[in-house]
Design a protein around this motif. Sequence first.
Motif, PDB file in Angstrom:
ATOM      1  N   ASN A 100     -36.607 -11.539 -39.779  1.00 41.34           N
ATOM      2  CA  ASN A 100     -36.082 -12.893 -40.032  1.00 41.34           C
ATOM      3  C   ASN A 100     -36.947 -13.547 -41.108  1.00 41.34           C
TER       4      ASN A 100
ATOM      5  N   GLU B  50     -36.467 -16.210 -42.860  1.00 40.55           N
ATOM      6  CA  GLU B  50     -36.587 -17.667 -42.712  1.00 40.55           C
ATOM      7  C   GLU B  50     -37.728 -18.013 -41.759  1.00 40.55           C
TER       8      GLU B  50
ATOM      9  N   LYS C   7     -38.185 -27.897 -39.215  1.00 42.95           N
ATOM     10  CA  LYS C   7     -36.757 -27.637 -39.003  1.00 42.95           C
ATOM     11  C   LYS C   7     -35.876 -28.747 -39.588  1.00 42.95           C
TER      12      LYS C   7
ATOM     13  N   GLU D  31     -32.871 -23.913 -43.695  1.00 42.59           N
ATOM     14  CA  GLU D  31     -31.550 -24.198 -43.137  1.00 42.59           C
ATOM     15  C   GLU D  31     -31.217 -23.365 -41.905  1.00 42.59           C
ATOM     16  N   ASN D  32     -31.726 -22.136 -41.850  1.00 44.00           N
ATOM     17  CA  ASN D  32     -31.356 -21.225 -40.759  1.00 44.00           C
ATOM     18  C   ASN D  32     -32.488 -21.011 -39.757  1.00 44.00           C
TER      19      ASN D  32
ATOM     20  N   GLN E 131     -34.372 -21.092 -36.507  1.00 40.10           N
ATOM     21  CA  GLN E 131     -33.891 -21.199 -35.132  1.00 40.10           C
ATOM     22  C   GLN E 131     -34.671 -22.256 -34.349  1.00 40.10           C
TER      23      GLN E 131
END
Length: 429
Positions: free
Chosen positions: A262, A264, A283, A334-335, A337
């Motif tokens: 991941n 991001e 975030k 943006e992504n 979690q």
Amino acid sequence: MKQITKTQVTVRLRKAEDRNEWYLYLEIFPVFIAGKEEPQRVREYLNRSVKTIEWDKKRVARTNLKTGVKSFKPKRDDNGVIICRGERDCETMLYADGIRKLRQKEYDNADLYNESDTLKAQLQEKQKEKFTNYCKLLLKKRHGSANSSDSIRTNWKCLIEFIVEFAGDDLRFSKIDLSFADDFKMYLLSAPYRGKKKGTLSNNTAATYFSIFKAIVSQAFIDGYFMTDLSAKIKGIGDQESFREHLSIDELNLLFNTPCDNDELRRASLFSALTGLRHCDIKRLRWKELDVQTNRIKIQFRQKKTKGVEYTPISEQAIQLCGVPRLPEQLVFENLQDSSWISRPLEKWIQAAGITKHITFHCFRHTFATLQLSLGTDIYTVSKMLGHTKVTTTQIYAKVVDELKDKAAGAIKLNTTVQKKTQEFLQSN
């Protein structure tokens, strides 16, 4: 002996000048007002009117001296309610009588009780209310907005669940006293974790929950549920210094060069280590909050946890981790979690780098603080960069640095064996 004022509240009618209807109002007499020597007659209009009144032709209200026209008093039933022909007007009269009863009770109670008695009567009513209902309402009032921290809301909800487990959902304010507080404190110190986590609550977690309990009791005193400030007499649970896990510079570089499934998550984690920002602030970070100027890059944003507006300078490496700039309102990461979903992919990435420490996302913030202090940045600057409201919070990291220094001080050791043999040789000769 206390004098009774015998104030009477009555529903009266007043004719509209331009149409065939009558306004309703309450006439209250006598009313004694401070600064007035004589008792006053008070009118309270009810913003209601009626048309179909039944008039008592046997009871003259007044006679016009010029025209001789008589007006009559309205008919009233056995309960004193003015009688009307229309159904809607009858309902209006019942409403007016309901307000009259309420006002009459207020004046009667004022006669029966002095101010202290009234407060005691109100307190007795409030103490019958459910404590957990008040907790839930206060949670909604203080932290119900979208801007409130999820972790704070979770802590409040967990506390309420612990209160229910300890004392039941029907706990009333009348049961809350110093003895209850002490018993609940001991319960929290031995209570099991909720959810999948095993074992009993840590001292600091119990302290967090109990501090929320004290805050609720304090607000309840302000809201009139207690005669005295009970929270001021309740002794809290002292915090124990907890170890703040962090990464060394070498481990941070190792992570930087380790692939992550991941990307991001990887960039956001390293961004946290270089800026000290929390997961919740990263975030919600938007491109418009990044201010890139000549030889100066900064973030200006509002912290989700403390609500403070922060100005944070960041390095070029940190801005590179943000990726390609997009529209001002778009999220930088943006992504990324939610915090509850990143533990497993983060653990996988940490293990892939060969790091055996237990690292959570928040540990990257600890890493920033610890490395800044170990590299010589003064504690007040670090405190401001972390957005701490008190420098004492930052001192926890300073103690970690002191431990590292103590360890480092003993890392260089001289070979004292040769020196000892030389001294023995010189003494023998």
